[in-house]
Design an enzyme around this catalytic site. Sequence first.
Site, PDB file in Angstrom:
ATOM      1  N   ALA A  99     -59.115  11.945  -3.050  1.00 54.19           N
ATOM      2  CA  ALA A  99     -58.788  12.529  -1.510  1.00 54.19           C
ATOM      3  C   ALA A  99     -59.797  11.860  -0.484  1.00 54.19           C
ATOM      4  CB  ALA A  99     -59.308  13.981  -1.564  1.00 54.19           C
ATOM      5  N   GLY A 127     -57.963  14.119  -6.435  1.00 55.74           N
ATOM      6  CA  GLY A 127     -56.735  14.606  -5.932  1.00 55.74           C
ATOM      7  C   GLY A 127     -55.433  13.705  -6.475  1.00 55.74           C
ATOM      8  N   GLU A 150     -54.542  14.850  -9.708  1.00 54.46           N
ATOM      9  CA  GLU A 150     -54.036  16.427  -9.553  1.00 54.46           C
ATOM     10  C   GLU A 150     -52.670  16.247  -9.033  1.00 54.46           C
ATOM     11  OE1 GLU A 150     -57.606  19.142  -8.409  1.00 54.46           O
ATOM     12  OE2 GLU A 150     -57.595  17.494  -7.202  1.00 54.46           O
ATOM     13  N   GLU A 180     -64.790  15.135  -9.345  1.00 52.89           N
ATOM     14  CA  GLU A 180     -65.383  15.914  -8.291  1.00 52.89           C
ATOM     15  C   GLU A 180     -66.804  16.418  -8.604  1.00 52.89           C
ATOM     16  OE1 GLU A 180     -60.926  16.187  -8.050  1.00 52.89           O
ATOM     17  OE2 GLU A 180     -62.253  15.927  -9.525  1.00 52.89           O
TER      18      GLU A 180
END
Length: 259
Positions: A66, A112, A115, A135
């Site tokens: 992200a 992300g 994910e 993360e």
Amino acid sequence: MKFNNILIDDSTSTAIVTINRPSKLNALNSETIQELHEAFKALEEKKSVQVIILTGSGEKAFVAGADISEFADYSEKKGGKLSAKGHAILFDFVENLSKPIIAAVNGFALGGGLELAMACHFRVASHNARMGLPEVSLGVIPGYGGTQRLPQLIGKGRALELIMTAGMVDVERALDYGLVNHVVSQEELIEFCKKMASKISNNSPVAISYAIKAVNAGFKNSNGYDEEIKAFGACFGTEDFKEGTSAFLEKRKASFPGK
């Protein structure tokens, strides 16, 4: 469809969606997440498209995570809203799309990015792919489904190890874990995914959409067997079922109308 951060080729029954932010290693910012939502929604509604391949531009990254610069100063409330919105418009949306999405993972798929790949229906990786959820090294946890989908795919113990160490796995370990279905060279990646898409496209799109729904139900707080029974019965009322069974009995190739 014109976007700032993604490219779309929907000229055939296999659409290719490319996240196109190579200078940022295709990191997901809010604009890109919104554009992906709009693209997948439009492709789901486009009858001529049967399968979607999702990849990243360049040779270095599928999606390297992200865009941290967007949320580094968020409050608890804003952080929660960020996660909830991401689930709703992209990650859960992708998982529940009625058309199959193949993640063509080239290079880094981190945070992300991993994910997003895990939300797709299955994954094919190039030899240079590296995957992980870093993360916790930033003082946060995976917030776009990583704590749920990773254990579903590779098991609780392996998932917790990967999350808690914030480490990466190479494609050999990802294949061994069941995180990816296939590993090919970077040069072969898209063509391999196209061949997989072609095999999928030979089958009933209606039945495939029901299969996606039934499989997903087994990983939620609902009874997957009940959903399977309901979906199985519903197939009998489709034109695809009539065509598929007729073609089998007549010893010919089926031509599914997608209804």
